[in-house]
Design an enzyme around this catalytic site. Structure first.
Site, PDB file in Angstrom:
ATOM      1  N   ASP A  13      40.964  28.213  45.648  1.00  8.35           N
ATOM      2  CA  ASP A  13      41.172  29.601  45.226  1.00  8.35           C
ATOM      3  C   ASP A  13      39.917  30.449  45.513  1.00  8.35           C
ATOM      4  O   ASP A  13      38.819  29.902  45.657  1.00  8.35           O
ATOM      5  CB  ASP A  13      41.475  29.566  43.725  1.00  8.35           C
ATOM      6  N   ASP A  15      38.981  34.191  43.978  1.00  5.83           N
ATOM      7  CA  ASP A  15      38.356  34.918  42.865  1.00  5.83           C
ATOM      8  C   ASP A  15      38.184  34.005  41.647  1.00  5.83           C
ATOM      9  O   ASP A  15      39.142  33.404  41.166  1.00  5.83           O
ATOM     10  CB  ASP A  15      39.217  36.118  42.452  1.00  5.83           C
ATOM     11  N   ASP A 176      40.853  28.374  39.047  1.00  2.05           N
ATOM     12  CA  ASP A 176      40.183  28.817  37.820  1.00  2.05           C
ATOM     13  C   ASP A 176      41.132  29.382  36.776  1.00  2.05           C
ATOM     14  O   ASP A 176      40.687  29.745  35.690  1.00  2.05           O
ATOM     15  CB  ASP A 176      39.130  29.883  38.142  1.00  2.05           C
TER      16      ASP A 176
HETATM   17  O1  LIG Z   1      43.792  38.665  41.633  1.00  2.25           O
HETATM   18  C1  LIG Z   1      43.476  38.568  42.813  1.00  2.25           C
HETATM   19  O2  LIG Z   1      43.515  39.552  43.579  1.00  2.25           O
HETATM   20  C2  LIG Z   1      43.065  37.250  43.423  1.00  2.25           C
HETATM   21  O3  LIG Z   1      42.806  36.219  42.535  1.00  2.25           O
HETATM   22  P1  LIG Z   1      42.677  34.703  43.033  1.00  2.25           P
HETATM   23  O4  LIG Z   1      41.771  34.678  44.256  1.00  2.25           O
HETATM   24  O5  LIG Z   1      42.020  34.060  41.849  1.00  2.25           O
HETATM   25  O6  LIG Z   1      44.052  34.211  43.315  1.00  2.25           O
HETATM   26 MG   LIG Z   2      41.133  32.692  40.706  1.00  2.00          MG
END
Ligand SMILES: O=C(O)COP(=O)(O)O
Ligand SMILES: [Mg+2]
Length: 226
Positions: A13, A15, A176
């Site tokens: 993942d 973010d 996360d």
């Molecule tokens: O909310 C977002 O734009 C992305 O979140 P993620 O990378 O944790 O999937």
């Molecule tokens: Mg994430």
């Protein structure tokens, strides 16, 4: 001895796992809200609203709540403003978490296939990975708008495994949030979560991932090639 895992594929993942992206997301959200006549919500609030894609973070910012309904007319004005700002600010303030570079390098040294999976739209995912030096590390990158469904739906994980020729039961996700745990469980992947991520302000341990780690450097003792 902590549990060890021997997957053939790891989908990672963005973010809250690889990148602390909230400083840019929060700055863009607050600038957008000001332009549509609403007060800025600040970084602590935005930190709880990340994880379900850019549309949801804007809707949550307008509602000033994780789940409450938002004003649709304001949203229509706000969304293009946010997209324009975030396109210019995907990685001005965002950073890799400590241990990410070492963790990714370790995984690459094992020969395990690694892919990237995020709910962030492609137009933002690709520059962020390029700017932070991760673009060449993944065999596949699946963004929030690559397929017709995003996490917590299992589709992106199943698609990644299929494209790379690995069975879901031999695959693992590193994430996360509770969406990551749900997507992994539904896809039949194992799931390890980072303790420092976003997860809407809740402790990720409550979602019962297979393991929780504080840094990707811990993968060296945990992930063993077959
Ligand atoms: O909310 C977002 O734009 C992305 O979140 P993620 O990378 O944790 O999937
Ligand atoms: Mg994430």
């Amino acid at each position: 001895m902590s549990k060890t895992f021997s997957p053939e594929l790891i989908m990672i993942d963005v973010d809250g796992t690889l990148v602390d992206s909230v400083p840019d997301l929060s700055w863009c959200l607050d600038e957008t809200l000001k332009k549509v006549g609403l007060p800025p919500r600040g970084e602590a609030a935005a930190r709880k609203w990340v994880g379900n894609g850019v549309i949801r973070i804007v809707e949550r910012g307008i509602a000033n709540d994780l789940d409450a309904p938002h004003d649709e007319a304001i949203f229509k004005d706000a969304m293009p403003i946010f997209r324009e700002l975030y396109a210019e600010n995907t990685s001005k303030r965002s950073k890799l978490y400590p241990g990410v570079r070492e963790g990714v390098d370790y995984l690459k040294s094992t020969g395990i296939k690694i892919g990237c999976i995020t709910n962030k739209d492609e137009q933002f995912t690709h520059p962020i990975l390029k700017d932070l030096g991760l673009w060449n590390d993944f065999e596949i990158v699946i963004s929030g708008d690559t397929l017709e469904k995003k996490k917590p739906d299992p589709l992106p994980l199943l698609h990644g495994a299929k494209m790379l020729g690995v069975k879901p039961e031999n695959s693992l996700m590193l994430g996360d949030s509770t969406s990551d745990v749900k997507a992994a469980r539904a896809a039949g992947f194992e799931i390890i979560c980072m303790s420092y991520g976003y997860n809407h302000g809740d402790d990720i341990r409550d979602s019962n991932p297979d393991a929780v780690i504080d840094s990707m450097t811990e993968l060296r003792d945990m992930i063993k090639p077959r």
